[in-house]
Design an enzyme around this catalytic site. Structure first.
Site, PDB file in Angstrom:
ATOM      1  N   HIS A  45      17.968 100.428 -33.190  1.00 13.68           N
ATOM      2  CA  HIS A  45      17.769 102.165 -32.885  1.00 13.68           C
ATOM      3  C   HIS A  45      16.154 102.123 -32.692  1.00 13.68           C
ATOM      4  O   HIS A  45      15.888 103.154 -32.001  1.00 13.68           O
ATOM      5  CB  HIS A  45      18.078 102.800 -34.322  1.00 13.68           C
ATOM      6  CG  HIS A  45      19.411 102.743 -34.440  1.00 13.68           C
ATOM      7  ND1 HIS A  45      20.343 103.418 -33.678  1.00 13.68           N
ATOM      8  CD2 HIS A  45      20.223 102.449 -35.169  1.00 13.68           C
ATOM      9  CE1 HIS A  45      21.713 103.311 -34.282  1.00 13.68           C
ATOM     10  NE2 HIS A  45      21.417 102.600 -35.542  1.00 13.68           N
ATOM     11  N   ALA A 174      23.888 105.321 -43.380  1.00 15.68           N
ATOM     12  CA  ALA A 174      24.102 106.382 -42.708  1.00 15.68           C
ATOM     13  C   ALA A 174      25.368 106.226 -41.831  1.00 15.68           C
ATOM     14  O   ALA A 174      26.103 107.164 -41.709  1.00 15.68           O
ATOM     15  CB  ALA A 174      22.805 106.085 -41.719  1.00 15.68           C
ATOM     16  N   ASP A 175      25.556 105.048 -41.236  1.00 14.46           N
ATOM     17  CA  ASP A 175      26.888 104.859 -40.504  1.00 14.46           C
ATOM     18  C   ASP A 175      27.998 104.869 -41.351  1.00 14.46           C
ATOM     19  O   ASP A 175      28.992 105.648 -41.048  1.00 14.46           O
ATOM     20  CB  ASP A 175      26.807 103.725 -39.701  1.00 14.46           C
ATOM     21  CG  ASP A 175      25.983 103.758 -38.338  1.00 14.46           C
ATOM     22  OD1 ASP A 175      26.165 104.858 -37.687  1.00 14.46           O
ATOM     23  OD2 ASP A 175      25.069 102.971 -38.066  1.00 14.46           O
TER      24      ASP A 175
END
Length: 263
Positions: A45, A174-175
């Site tokens: 990211h 998060a995912d």
């Protein structure tokens, strides 16, 4: 050849880390002296490439903090390049099943144990063939951490844990929370239950559980459950929130309309 991070996980010593997203060797060196056990160089990211990963590895090298590198994908070509510039510990994102975990391990091993291409004369990892017997020593120095971040991966956790060569399993909150229908809310009770169950299962299988969590209470809870490598912050978040707080103390107004958490 040694891998201090891998040795610490094997010994059951919890390792506290920081996420690096600034993609900059100067800030990486600054943070390497802050006292963290490990630093995650993010190629998924953050705007990193092989060259920027290389310079950060060089900047961190003189310090006790151990680098962990995350490629953008479970890709053997990218993994080969990262290993050649000196990465020893990789965090492989979005691993869904045992086959993908086996592929990740194979990409880090020279034949016949794996498929890593031989180019040690060009590689910083071998110190340009100055490390005696590098090709026979390198495999054991590799540390492979796979990331589970979906319900599918969670359902396949037992078979992933059975894969030889997997040193640790990192839960991506998060995912995972997004996949479970709670995007932006990894602290939802259902997400937390899944995370806690996974940590216990991973540790029971003799592997190292890992996670990123900036909430201090939750991070300590995961450590109590047996997590062995826990990142407790992100450099971009520390800089952004710290700068905003300083500006606010002198009357500046903050625009946090887009802020949704540490990661």
């Amino acid at each position: 050849m040694k891998n201090a991070f891998k040795d610490a996980l094997k010994a059951g010593r919890p390792q506290i880390g920081l996420w690096l997203g600034l993609a900059n060797s100067y800030s990486a060196e600054l943070l390497a002296g802050a006292g963290f056990d490990w630093l995650l160089i993010d190629g998924e990211h953050a705007p990193n490439n092989v060259q920027t990963v290389l310079t950060q590895l060089q900047a961190i090298a003189p310090y006790p903090s151990q680098p962990v590198v995350r490629p953008s994908w479970n890709d053997p070509v990218q993994i080969k390049q990262l290993l050649d510039v000196g990465a020893q510990t990789l965090l492989i994102p979005m691993v869904q099943n045992a086959d993908e975990a086996r592929n990740a391990v194979a990409a880090t091993r020279y034949p016949p144990a794996g498929i890593r291409g031989v180019g040690s004369a060009l590689a910083r990892a071998s110190r340009w063939n100055r490390i005696p017997d590098y090709l026979h020593l390198a495999n054991d120095a590799m540390c492979v951490l796979v990331q589970i971040e979906t319900r599918e991966a969670m359902s396949n956790l037992a078979s992933i844990l059975d894969v030889d060569g997997i040193d640790g399993v990192f839960i991506g909150p998060a995912d995972l929370s997004a996949d479970m229908g709670f995007a932006g809310n990894p602290q939802h009770p259902e997400v937390q239950a899944a995370i806690e169950n996974a940590i216990v299962q991973i540790r029971a299988a003799g592997k190292a559980p890992g996670i990123l969590m900036a909430n201090e209470a939750l991070a300590k809870r995961y450590l109590e459950l047996g997590a062995l490598f826990v990142a407790v912050g992100v450099d971009t978040t520390l800089l952004a929130r710290g700068a905003e707080a300083l500006a606010a103390r002198f009357g500046a107004e903050k625009n946090l309309s887009g802020a949704s958490g540490v990661y």
